[in-house]
Motif scaffolding. Structure first.
Motif, PDB file in Angstrom:
ATOM      1  N   SER A  49     -32.162 146.349  23.375  1.00  0.00           N
ATOM      2  CA  SER A  49     -31.327 146.963  24.415  1.00  0.00           C
ATOM      3  C   SER A  49     -31.155 146.039  25.622  1.00  0.00           C
ATOM      4  O   SER A  49     -30.154 146.119  26.318  1.00  0.00           O
ATOM      5  N   GLU A  50     -32.120 145.131  25.856  1.00  0.00           N
ATOM      6  CA  GLU A  50     -32.015 144.186  26.972  1.00  0.00           C
ATOM      7  C   GLU A  50     -30.836 143.226  26.801  1.00  0.00           C
ATOM      8  O   GLU A  50     -30.347 142.652  27.758  1.00  0.00           O
ATOM      9  N   CYS A  51     -30.384 143.032  25.576  1.00  0.00           N
ATOM     10  CA  CYS A  51     -29.316 142.075  25.278  1.00  0.00           C
ATOM     11  C   CYS A  51     -27.935 142.722  25.226  1.00  0.00           C
ATOM     12  O   CYS A  51     -26.937 142.029  25.013  1.00  0.00           O
ATOM     13  N   CYS A  63     -30.580 135.705  23.075  1.00  0.00           N
ATOM     14  CA  CYS A  63     -31.322 136.739  23.801  1.00  0.00           C
ATOM     15  C   CYS A  63     -32.303 137.434  22.864  1.00  0.00           C
ATOM     16  O   CYS A  63     -33.471 137.642  23.222  1.00  0.00           O
ATOM     17  N   PHE A  67     -36.393 137.271  23.411  1.00  0.00           N
ATOM     18  CA  PHE A  67     -37.255 138.443  23.601  1.00  0.00           C
ATOM     19  C   PHE A  67     -38.271 138.579  22.471  1.00  0.00           C
ATOM     20  O   PHE A  67     -39.406 138.991  22.706  1.00  0.00           O
TER      21      PHE A  67
END
Length: 158
Positions: A49-51, A63, A67
């Motif tokens: 979800s961070e990407c 990304c 991570f």
């Protein structure tokens, strides 16, 4: 003269390939379509979800790898590892992300010294994957697909 014109017209009409209708089946169309696919690439790489905020395909791939490396390295740093000699090795991990978003290690490639000094390294690597955040699978032509990739992890133990 009329017979020659009639003969030429009939010759033109019967020899034209435009009037031949080729019968195709859905299977034939599917097989032709499948030949045009590049099966080595996906439309969207697996991601965390961070990407999601990134727009480019390559950016999302880097990304995801960043991570994943950060998570595995962080988990290994939290472990107490005792060795007789210094270890400086690059472990090549072969991963698979299923179409359901499940990450699994297919293969580990490391130096024999690393295996000798840290006999439970495989167990530590598998354990580090237990607390990963949700992974979104790769997408190819609108469908979630299983993907495989390699990821190098650097191990430095003094």
């Amino acid at each position: 003269m009329r017979q020659i014109c009639f003969f030429l017209c009939m010759l033109v009409l019967t020899s034209c390939e435009c009037f031949n209708v080729k019968k195709t089946t859905p299977e034939a169309i599917l097989n032709e379509e499948l030949k045009t696919f590049n099966w080595k690439e996906v439309d969207t790489y697996p991601s965390f979800s961070e990407c999601d905020s990134l727009a480019g395909k390559e950016e999302k791939m880097y990304c995801f790898q960043y991570f994943l490396k950060k998570h595995i390295s962080g988990k290994l740093l939290n472990e107490t590892i005792v060795v007789n000699q210094d270890i400086n090795d690059t472990i090549n991990l072969q991963f698979q992300v299923s179409d359901k978003g499940v990450l699994s290690i297919l293969n580990t490639d490391m130096d024999s010294v690393t295996i000798k000094e840290i006999p439970n390294i495989n167990e530590l690597l598998y354990k580090s994957l237990d607390s990963l955040p949700k992974i979104y699978p790769a997408i190819k032509r609108g469908q979630q697909v299983t993907t495989e990739f390699n990821l190098p992890i650097i191990i430095n133990v003094n």
